[in-house]
Design a protein around this motif. Sequence first.
Motif, PDB file in Angstrom:
ATOM      1  N   PRO A 284       0.826  -1.212   0.000  1.00 32.62           N
ATOM      2  CA  PRO A 284       0.000   0.000   0.000  1.00 32.62           C
ATOM      3  C   PRO A 284       0.859   1.260   0.000  1.00 32.62           C
ATOM      4  O   PRO A 284       1.926   1.299   0.619  1.00 32.62           O
ATOM      5  N   ALA A 285       0.390   2.275  -0.708  1.00 29.82           N
ATOM      6  CA  ALA A 285       1.119   3.544  -0.727  1.00 29.82           C
ATOM      7  C   ALA A 285       1.170   4.164   0.661  1.00 29.82           C
ATOM      8  O   ALA A 285       2.130   4.862   1.004  1.00 29.82           O
ATOM      9  N   ASP A 286       0.161   3.900   1.456  1.00 30.37           N
ATOM     10  CA  ASP A 286       0.113   4.382   2.829  1.00 30.37           C
ATOM     11  C   ASP A 286       1.091   3.573   3.671  1.00 30.37           C
ATOM     12  O   ASP A 286       0.884   2.383   3.916  1.00 30.37           O
ATOM     13  N   VAL A 287       2.165   4.191   4.119  1.00 30.63           N
ATOM     14  CA  VAL A 287       3.218   3.470   4.827  1.00 30.63           C
ATOM     15  C   VAL A 287       2.786   2.994   6.207  1.00 30.63           C
ATOM     16  O   VAL A 287       3.484   2.207   6.844  1.00 30.63           O
ATOM     17  N   THR A 288       1.637   3.453   6.692  1.00 30.72           N
ATOM     18  CA  THR A 288       1.151   2.986   7.990  1.00 30.72           C
ATOM     19  C   THR A 288       0.419   1.652   7.879  1.00 30.72           C
ATOM     20  O   THR A 288       0.105   1.028   8.895  1.00 30.72           O
ATOM     21  N   GLN A 289       0.135   1.215   6.650  1.00 30.95           N
ATOM     22  CA  GLN A 289      -0.560  -0.050   6.430  1.00 30.95           C
ATOM     23  C   GLN A 289       0.439  -1.178   6.179  1.00 30.95           C
ATOM     24  O   GLN A 289       1.527  -0.951   5.637  1.00 30.95           O
ATOM     25  N   ASP A 290       0.053  -2.389   6.554  1.00 28.75           N
ATOM     26  CA  ASP A 290       0.915  -3.548   6.363  1.00 28.75           C
ATOM     27  C   ASP A 290       0.907  -4.027   4.917  1.00 28.75           C
ATOM     28  O   ASP A 290      -0.099  -3.887   4.205  1.00 28.75           O
ATOM     29  N   LEU A 291       2.011  -4.619   4.503  1.00 29.45           N
ATOM     30  CA  LEU A 291       2.089  -5.264   3.198  1.00 29.45           C
ATOM     31  C   LEU A 291       1.317  -6.584   3.247  1.00 29.45           C
ATOM     32  O   LEU A 291       1.195  -7.212   4.300  1.00 29.45           O
ATOM     33  N   GLU A 292       0.833  -7.002   2.112  1.00 25.53           N
ATOM     34  CA  GLU A 292       0.109  -8.261   1.994  1.00 25.53           C
ATOM     35  C   GLU A 292       0.957  -9.230   1.171  1.00 25.53           C
ATOM     36  O   GLU A 292       1.325  -8.925   0.031  1.00 25.53           O
ATOM     37  N   ILE A 293       1.300 -10.369   1.759  1.00 20.52           N
ATOM     38  CA  ILE A 293       2.109 -11.380   1.070  1.00 20.52           C
ATOM     39  C   ILE A 293       1.333 -12.689   1.067  1.00 20.52           C
ATOM     40  O   ILE A 293       1.006 -13.230   2.133  1.00 20.52           O
ATOM     41  N   LYS A 294       1.032 -13.205  -0.115  1.00 13.77           N
ATOM     42  CA  LYS A 294       0.245 -14.431  -0.213  1.00 13.77           C
ATOM     43  C   LYS A 294       0.783 -15.338  -1.315  1.00 13.77           C
ATOM     44  O   LYS A 294       1.309 -14.870  -2.338  1.00 13.77           O
ATOM     45  N   LEU A 295       0.622 -16.633  -1.109  1.00 14.86           N
ATOM     46  CA  LEU A 295       1.038 -17.633  -2.088  1.00 14.86           C
ATOM     47  C   LEU A 295      -0.154 -18.107  -2.902  1.00 14.86           C
ATOM     48  O   LEU A 295      -1.259 -18.246  -2.379  1.00 14.86           O
ATOM     49  N   ALA A 296       0.088 -18.373  -4.171  1.00 13.84           N
ATOM     50  CA  ALA A 296      -0.942 -18.908  -5.064  1.00 13.84           C
ATOM     51  C   ALA A 296      -0.330 -20.016  -5.911  1.00 13.84           C
ATOM     52  O   ALA A 296       0.857 -20.314  -5.798  1.00 13.84           O
ATOM     53  N   ASP A 297      -1.137 -20.604  -6.769  1.00 10.37           N
ATOM     54  CA  ASP A 297      -0.679 -21.712  -7.634  1.00 10.37           C
ATOM     55  C   ASP A 297      -0.131 -22.849  -6.786  1.00 10.37           C
ATOM     56  O   ASP A 297       0.932 -23.411  -7.087  1.00 10.37           O
ATOM     57  N   VAL A 298      -0.863 -23.201  -5.746  1.00 11.38           N
ATOM     58  CA  VAL A 298      -0.429 -24.273  -4.850  1.00 11.38           C
ATOM     59  C   VAL A 298      -1.211 -25.560  -5.162  1.00 11.38           C
ATOM     60  O   VAL A 298      -1.705 -26.237  -4.273  1.00 11.38           O
ATOM     61  N   ASP A 299      -1.326 -25.872  -6.434  1.00 18.68           N
ATOM     62  CA  ASP A 299      -2.084 -27.044  -6.868  1.00 18.68           C
ATOM     63  C   ASP A 299      -1.313 -28.338  -6.620  1.00 18.68           C
ATOM     64  O   ASP A 299      -0.081 -28.381  -6.732  1.00 18.68           O
ATOM     65  N   LYS A 300      -2.054 -29.375  -6.329  1.00 21.39           N
ATOM     66  CA  LYS A 300      -1.474 -30.708  -6.196  1.00 21.39           C
ATOM     67  C   LYS A 300      -0.910 -31.149  -7.536  1.00 21.39           C
ATOM     68  O   LYS A 300      -1.526 -30.950  -8.584  1.00 21.39           O
ATOM     69  N   LYS A 301       0.268 -31.782  -7.514  1.00 21.58           N
ATOM     70  CA  LYS A 301       0.906 -32.278  -8.732  1.00 21.58           C
ATOM     71  C   LYS A 301       0.479 -33.723  -8.999  1.00 21.58           C
ATOM     72  O   LYS A 301       0.396 -34.535  -8.071  1.00 21.58           O
ATOM     73  N   ASN A 302       0.207 -34.028 -10.243  1.00 14.12           N
ATOM     74  CA  ASN A 302      -0.075 -35.409 -10.639  1.00 14.12           C
ATOM     75  C   ASN A 302       1.264 -36.113 -10.824  1.00 14.12           C
ATOM     76  O   ASN A 302       1.884 -36.046 -11.883  1.00 14.12           O
ATOM     77  N   TRP A 303       1.749 -36.762  -9.763  1.00  7.93           N
ATOM     78  CA  TRP A 303       3.101 -37.319  -9.786  1.00  7.93           C
ATOM     79  C   TRP A 303       3.272 -38.381 -10.861  1.00  7.93           C
ATOM     80  O   TRP A 303       4.370 -38.542 -11.422  1.00  7.93           O
ATOM     81  N   GLU A 304       2.212 -39.128 -11.173  1.00  5.54           N
ATOM     82  CA  GLU A 304       2.332 -40.174 -12.195  1.00  5.54           C
ATOM     83  C   GLU A 304       2.628 -39.554 -13.560  1.00  5.54           C
ATOM     84  O   GLU A 304       3.353 -40.130 -14.367  1.00  5.54           O
ATOM     85  N   GLU A 305       2.041 -38.392 -13.812  1.00  5.83           N
ATOM     86  CA  GLU A 305       2.270 -37.706 -15.075  1.00  5.83           C
ATOM     87  C   GLU A 305       3.574 -36.918 -15.072  1.00  5.83           C
ATOM     88  O   GLU A 305       4.221 -36.749 -16.105  1.00  5.83           O
ATOM     89  N   LYS A 306       3.993 -36.449 -13.893  1.00  3.72           N
ATOM     90  CA  LYS A 306       5.180 -35.606 -13.782  1.00  3.72           C
ATOM     91  C   LYS A 306       6.467 -36.389 -13.532  1.00  3.72           C
ATOM     92  O   LYS A 306       7.558 -35.856 -13.737  1.00  3.72           O
ATOM     93  N   ARG A 307       6.357 -37.606 -13.050  1.00  3.26           N
ATOM     94  CA  ARG A 307       7.544 -38.350 -12.590  1.00  3.26           C
ATOM     95  C   ARG A 307       8.649 -38.398 -13.634  1.00  3.26           C
ATOM     96  O   ARG A 307       9.814 -38.077 -13.330  1.00  3.26           O
TER      97      ARG A 307
END
Length: 348
Positions: A284-307
């Motif tokens: 945020p431009a407002d320095v009194t506000q906290d930053l937001e840090i989040k993770l995405a693209d946390v999909d399960k991997k198809n190990w049989e296809e990826k192995r």
Amino acid sequence: MEAIWKRRSGAASQGDLPYDGRSETDLLQECEDLVNDPERVHFEYVAEGRANVVFSIWEAGGSAARKGRFECTLLRVPKATSGVTPCDYKTLQDFHENQVEKNIGRQHLVPQVLIRISVEVADILHEKRSKTDESEIRAGYAMLIQDMSASPGFLVLEFKPKWLAQSPIASSRAKRCRTCAREAFRNYQRQASGHSVSVPICPLGLVHENVAVVMETIRRLAPEWTERDQKRLLSAFQKSGILRRLRELQTKGDPGQALLDDPSDPHFGLAMTLRDCSCYVRVPADVTQDLEIKLADVDKKNWEEKRTYWQETHWNLVNNGWYTCEEQVDELIVTAKRSLYVVWANKT
């Protein structure tokens, strides 16, 4: 949906508490019904990857600046591609709630909810795509997700933390970390195809014990930011501990030979998911506000296809000298010839 995203970004579950007298279940059903009523909403194509397509949603009659109930919300739908078998969305949501949230903490994740789309809506979405392959969008499960893209009053950074620790089965003579070795190989491929290349950013710098190294890595991630905002990001990373938690789960889930001997192990599967996730930062431009840090693209991997792909990638990096800076190439490529993994290890 904004109220739901705010609630789901909390550190602990509050249960199915009311929103203005209504439950979250009722609100989600209302939004699902709205998504499936083309006379009341319209969709705009945003982007797509190998397995998913993303759209923005607007309530009919809303202004160009407002999206009604879908403010800060995107619609994510799976692509049906011949010969490709990704995990279905129900499985992905179960994995998100029971594995990723449990280990990471939902306050560190981009929230998402499961809905269904009709045949009519699937056909509309399919026609709106900038289609680049033979895949289709079909009726069935889809997801509403929080939109972490740029908006007025915020700086936004998106990057992939990748492997935050060296591969346990890297060459014993490694001079590059796993990510730098992989990027060196990719740079070789890009240059061989006539494309421009750049020196990769070593992810180990983000979790280094020397704060100066972490700061330098942040400067490379966000070179256009002011020094003040770069320092705010450093402080936010330290306060949240999210990157160190990622590293911990990556190493705990893959302590040795799992890639070669037991790729079906669920702990290894989680480690591989977390080695391919995305990190979104909103400042945020407002320095009194906290930053937001989040993770995405946390999909399960198809190990049989990826192995096979995972194992062939490993043996290429080991056997062809990409870890040890001994690769045999016809032309000089732009890469961290002596990995920052080694250089930074010597800093005090």
